[in-house]
Design a protein around this motif. Structure first.
Motif, mmCIF file in Angstrom:
data_model
loop_
_atom_site.group_PDB
_atom_site.id
_atom_site.type_symbol
_atom_site.label_atom_id
_atom_site.label_comp_id
_atom_site.label_asym_id
_atom_site.label_seq_id
_atom_site.Cartn_x
_atom_site.Cartn_y
_atom_site.Cartn_z
ATOM 1 N N LEU A 57 5.807 -15.935 -24.610
ATOM 2 C CA LEU A 57 4.598 -15.294 -24.102
ATOM 3 C C LEU A 57 4.325 -15.730 -22.672
ATOM 4 O O LEU A 57 4.414 -16.926 -22.350
ATOM 5 C CB LEU A 57 3.382 -15.671 -24.968
ATOM 6 N N SER A 58 3.955 -14.763 -21.848
ATOM 7 C CA SER A 58 3.540 -15.059 -20.484
ATOM 8 C C SER A 58 2.013 -15.085 -20.474
ATOM 9 O O SER A 58 1.363 -14.125 -20.891
ATOM 10 C CB SER A 58 4.078 -13.954 -19.572
ATOM 11 N N VAL A 59 1.425 -16.190 -19.985
ATOM 12 C CA VAL A 59 -0.009 -16.405 -20.186
ATOM 13 C C VAL A 59 -0.739 -16.668 -18.871
ATOM 14 O O VAL A 59 -0.322 -17.503 -18.068
ATOM 15 C CB VAL A 59 -0.243 -17.612 -21.136
ATOM 16 N N GLU A 60 -1.820 -15.922 -18.654
ATOM 17 C CA GLU A 60 -2.726 -16.183 -17.526
ATOM 18 C C GLU A 60 -4.039 -16.690 -18.100
ATOM 19 O O GLU A 60 -4.295 -16.542 -19.299
ATOM 20 C CB GLU A 60 -2.989 -14.890 -16.750
ATOM 21 N N THR A 61 -4.904 -17.209 -17.227
ATOM 22 C CA THR A 61 -6.144 -17.777 -17.745
ATOM 23 C C THR A 61 -6.973 -16.707 -18.476
ATOM 24 O O THR A 61 -7.509 -16.958 -19.560
ATOM 25 C CB THR A 61 -6.954 -18.404 -16.594
ATOM 26 N N PHE A 62 -7.057 -15.506 -17.920
ATOM 27 C CA PHE A 62 -7.863 -14.467 -18.560
ATOM 28 C C PHE A 62 -7.245 -13.975 -19.876
ATOM 29 O O PHE A 62 -7.935 -13.393 -20.698
ATOM 30 C CB PHE A 62 -8.079 -13.283 -17.604
ATOM 31 N N ALA A 64 -5.444 -16.072 -21.920
ATOM 32 C CA ALA A 64 -5.088 -17.227 -22.755
ATOM 33 C C ALA A 64 -5.646 -17.101 -24.175
ATOM 34 O O ALA A 64 -4.938 -17.350 -25.159
ATOM 35 C CB ALA A 64 -5.589 -18.511 -22.095
ATOM 36 N N HIS A 65 -6.904 -16.711 -24.272
ATOM 37 C CA HIS A 65 -7.535 -16.619 -25.596
ATOM 38 C C HIS A 65 -6.738 -15.671 -26.506
ATOM 39 O O HIS A 65 -6.404 -15.988 -27.642
ATOM 40 C CB HIS A 65 -8.972 -16.110 -25.419
ATOM 41 N N ARG A 66 -6.429 -14.518 -25.956
ATOM 42 C CA ARG A 66 -5.678 -13.522 -26.722
ATOM 43 C C ARG A 66 -4.252 -14.025 -26.996
ATOM 44 O O ARG A 66 -3.713 -13.866 -28.086
ATOM 45 C CB ARG A 66 -5.653 -12.195 -25.944
ATOM 46 N N LEU A 355 -11.827 -19.952 -23.184
ATOM 47 C CA LEU A 355 -11.737 -20.053 -24.646
ATOM 48 C C LEU A 355 -13.094 -19.864 -25.309
ATOM 49 O O LEU A 355 -13.188 -19.843 -26.537
ATOM 50 C CB LEU A 355 -11.180 -21.433 -25.050
ATOM 51 N N ASP A 356 -14.132 -19.754 -24.516
ATOM 52 C CA ASP A 356 -15.496 -19.645 -25.045
ATOM 53 C C ASP A 356 -15.639 -18.312 -25.790
ATOM 54 O O ASP A 356 -15.485 -17.244 -25.192
ATOM 55 C CB ASP A 356 -16.476 -19.699 -23.860
ATOM 56 N N PRO A 357 -15.939 -18.354 -27.109
ATOM 57 C CA PRO A 357 -16.008 -17.098 -27.867
ATOM 58 C C PRO A 357 -17.128 -16.174 -27.380
ATOM 59 O O PRO A 357 -17.119 -14.984 -27.666
ATOM 60 C CB PRO A 357 -16.247 -17.544 -29.317
ATOM 61 N N GLY A 358 -18.073 -16.729 -26.615
ATOM 62 C CA GLY A 358 -19.174 -15.897 -26.125
ATOM 63 C C GLY A 358 -18.931 -15.355 -24.724
ATOM 64 O O GLY A 358 -19.743 -14.578 -24.208
ATOM 65 N N TYR A 359 -17.838 -15.767 -24.094
ATOM 66 C CA TYR A 359 -17.614 -15.345 -22.703
ATOM 67 C C TYR A 359 -17.126 -13.901 -22.644
ATOM 68 O O TYR A 359 -16.163 -13.526 -23.309
ATOM 69 C CB TYR A 359 -16.591 -16.260 -22.008
ATOM 70 N N ARG A 360 -17.820 -13.122 -21.834
ATOM 71 C CA ARG A 360 -17.430 -11.723 -21.626
ATOM 72 C C ARG A 360 -16.948 -11.545 -20.201
ATOM 73 O O ARG A 360 -17.488 -12.170 -19.284
ATOM 74 C CB ARG A 360 -18.627 -10.795 -21.883
ATOM 75 N N TYR A 361 -15.979 -10.657 -20.046
ATOM 76 C CA TYR A 361 -15.433 -10.390 -18.711
ATOM 77 C C TYR A 361 -16.567 -10.012 -17.759
ATOM 78 O O TYR A 361 -17.375 -9.132 -18.076
ATOM 79 C CB TYR A 361 -14.408 -9.254 -18.786
ATOM 80 N N GLY A 362 -16.646 -10.660 -16.627
ATOM 81 C CA GLY A 362 -17.698 -10.369 -15.650
ATOM 82 C C GLY A 362 -18.868 -11.347 -15.729
ATOM 83 O O GLY A 362 -19.696 -11.395 -14.830
ATOM 84 N N ASP A 363 -18.965 -12.133 -16.812
ATOM 85 C CA ASP A 363 -20.057 -13.106 -16.933
ATOM 86 C C ASP A 363 -19.951 -14.170 -15.841
ATOM 87 O O ASP A 363 -18.853 -14.473 -15.361
ATOM 88 C CB ASP A 363 -19.980 -13.836 -18.286
ATOM 89 N N ALA A 364 -21.098 -14.760 -15.515
ATOM 90 C CA ALA A 364 -21.077 -15.888 -14.570
ATOM 91 C C ALA A 364 -20.473 -17.104 -15.267
ATOM 92 O O ALA A 364 -20.720 -17.344 -16.451
ATOM 93 C CB ALA A 364 -22.483 -16.204 -14.107
ATOM 94 N N ILE A 365 -19.692 -17.845 -14.516
ATOM 95 C CA ILE A 365 -19.022 -19.011 -15.089
ATOM 96 C C ILE A 365 -19.667 -20.294 -14.582
ATOM 97 O O ILE A 365 -19.510 -21.352 -15.144
ATOM 98 C CB ILE A 365 -17.524 -18.957 -14.715
ATOM 99 N N PHE A 366 -20.446 -20.142 -13.504
ATOM 100 C CA PHE A 366 -21.064 -21.334 -12.922
ATOM 101 C C PHE A 366 -22.429 -20.932 -12.362
ATOM 102 O O PHE A 366 -22.755 -19.739 -12.267
ATOM 103 C CB PHE A 366 -20.180 -21.903 -11.802
ATOM 104 N N ALA A 367 -23.210 -21.943 -12.012
ATOM 105 C CA ALA A 367 -24.545 -21.688 -11.452
ATOM 106 C C ALA A 367 -24.429 -21.557 -9.937
ATOM 107 O O ALA A 367 -24.143 -22.543 -9.251
ATOM 108 C CB ALA A 367 -25.463 -22.848 -11.816
ATOM 109 N N PRO A 368 -24.616 -20.351 -9.386
ATOM 110 C CA PRO A 368 -24.566 -20.217 -7.919
ATOM 111 C C PRO A 368 -25.815 -20.835 -7.285
ATOM 112 O O PRO A 368 -26.787 -21.123 -7.990
ATOM 113 C CB PRO A 368 -24.512 -18.699 -7.702
ATOM 114 N N ARG A 369 -25.793 -21.004 -5.945
ATOM 115 C CA ARG A 369 -26.948 -21.655 -5.298
ATOM 116 C C ARG A 369 -27.873 -20.647 -4.632
ATOM 117 O O ARG A 369 -29.069 -20.880 -4.543
ATOM 118 C CB ARG A 369 -26.452 -22.657 -4.254
#
Ligand code: SF4
Length: 433
Positions: A57-62, A64-66, A355-369
């Motif tokens: 399998l060839s795996v990228e971060t996006f 990985a879960h799949r 790997l977060d089961p609640g993470y959806r594509y486009g969600d924020a991953i960090f707190a911007p300033r």
């Protein structure tokens, strides 16, 4: 012996922008004696009852879960699994929870050792690919792509690596400072074997590695009368003569990481050099004036970015009549300088977001300033929607700055329709499902 190669998607669905993955063709070419099957989840459903001797399998971060779910299913059926690609290179221990072996780094060399060990029952857990190995023995088996629904382009590769180190980008973490190109005779023979009417896409992270290499490539391409596109750093636009050579050699679209209009954000991402070619407007004029379309990419979420700066960036892309554009939320991928910085500052909302089961594509991953996380998410999606509104597509396709040609019209129309479909398809999609 039977070998199955798999490229997982973000989840169990098909994409309309799938292109043939060169990495899989490289693995197939370097597995003599194996009966090779290839399944690309971006283009087709994966079989549920596949039972080869080995699955790779060839795996990228996006993905990985799949990929881990697909790998677990193979192993449940008694099939050993190996993984490679960016994500297992950066996080081999995580990948090894779902795989019998991982390849860290480039596949060439390590892959052959892995297959030899597997044949004699001595599979090791880790194989290290040499990211310094010259690309003199580059081989690709294209027959594995046959019959799959891919975008109408032919992918080719001249070199690997990039001389820059933007903080959000994984290329530098993967390749370090190495810049390697293939011998030109092999590349040109490969291009000559591809259908003459198809657009070529150089997948190199930055085609403008060494100027001498780029000039040699352009000289070899010019007599072929092919049309091609590439990813290239903006500093190429400093050199008018070089742009003329690119145009003469058949360049018709460049993917350029403008990233931001804000000098402060450019400095923070390590891309202050993006301003060396003068204003972005000048760069756009220099390319469009030569009949070269532009696929601009932008990133939102650096500390100086605000809702207003996002809106100004969208205005620039629209007013410049960029043929295609991509607006991305700043995405910290493992082992990038950005990831380490945000982790250190305690700003990652979910450190293992992939790997977060609640993470959806486009969600924020960090707190911007400069804005709230939900403002960043909405601002990115809004920019995508407005750039790919029917009105905007019509204006940019029918009233663009590049002189009319049926080829440019076709390329821009197809690119916009595919991009429009994909932004709605991916947004808010749970990874892995
Ligand atoms: S120029 Fe492009 S490929 Fe090179 S490090 Fe920056 S983002 Fe990555």
């Amino acid at each position: 012996m039977r070998l199955t190669l798999v490229r997982p998607n973000l989840g169990d669905y098909r994409s309309s922008d799938a292109m043939p993955p060169l990495a899989m063709g490289i693995l197939a070419a370097r597995a003599p004696g194996w009966d090779v099957s290839f399944f690309d989840e971006k283009a087709e459903e994966l079989p549920e009852d596949d039972r080869p001797d080995l699955a790779a399998l060839s795996v990228e971060t996006f993905t990985a879960h799949r990929a881990y779910a697909v790998a677990d299913a193979y192993r449940t059926r008694g099939v050993p699994v190996v993984m490679g690609g960016y994500h297992p290179t950066f996080l081999p221990d995580e990948a090894l929870q779902h795989a019998d072996a991982v390849i860290v780094g480039d596949a060439e060399g390590a892959w052959e050792r892995l297959l030899d060990d597997f044949r004699v029952g001595r599979l090791q857990r880790r194989y290290g690919g040499g990211n310094e190995t010259p690309l003199t023995d580059y081989r690709l088996e294209r027959s594995i792509y046959r019959g799959k629904r891919y975008a109408p382009v032919e992918l080719v590769q001249f070199g690997r690596g990039c001389r820059f180190a933007c903080d959000f980008c994984s290329i530098h973490s993967f390749y370090g400072t190495s810049l390697r190109v293939r011998p030109l005779d092999g590349l040109i023979s490969e291009i000559e074997s591809l259908p003459a009417n198809r657009l070529l896409f150089f997948v190199d992270d930055n085609l403008f590695g060494r100027k001498s290499d780029l000039l040699a490539l352009l000289a070899a391409l010019e007599p072929l009368h092919r049309r091609w596109c590439c990813q290239i750093s903006i500093d190429v636009a400093r050199d008018e003569a070089l742009l003329d050579r690119m145009q003469a050699a058949g360049c018709r679209l460049v993917i350029i990481g403008f990233e931001s209009l804000n000098p402060e954000s450019l400095e923070q991402m390590g891309k202050g050099w993006n301003q060396v070619s003068g204003s972005y407007q000048r760069v756009v004029r220099a390319l469009h004036g030569r009949g070269i379309g532009i696929y601009g990419t932008f990133v939102f979420g650096y500390d100086a970015d605000t809702r207003d700066s996002m809106a100004r960036t969208l205005d620039f892309a629209l007013e410049s009549r960029l043929e295609i554009a991509n607006f991305n939320p700043l995405t910290p991928t493992p082992c990038s300088a950005l990831y380490d910085r945000l982790l250190g500052e305690g700003r990652l909302l979910s450190p293992q977001w992939w790997l977060d089961p609640g993470y959806r594509y486009g969600d924020a991953i960090f707190a911007p300033r400069g804005m709230r996380a939900d403002e960043l998410v909405d601002g990115v999606f809004e920019a995508r929607k407005r750039f790919y509104s029917w009105r905007s597509i019509g204006l940019r396709v029918l009233d663009g700055e590049v002189p009319f040609s049926p080829f440019h019209l076709g390329m821009t129309t197809v690119g916009n329709l595919i991009s429009r479909r994909e932004i709605y398809k991916k947004q808010h999609r749970l990874l892995g499902t």
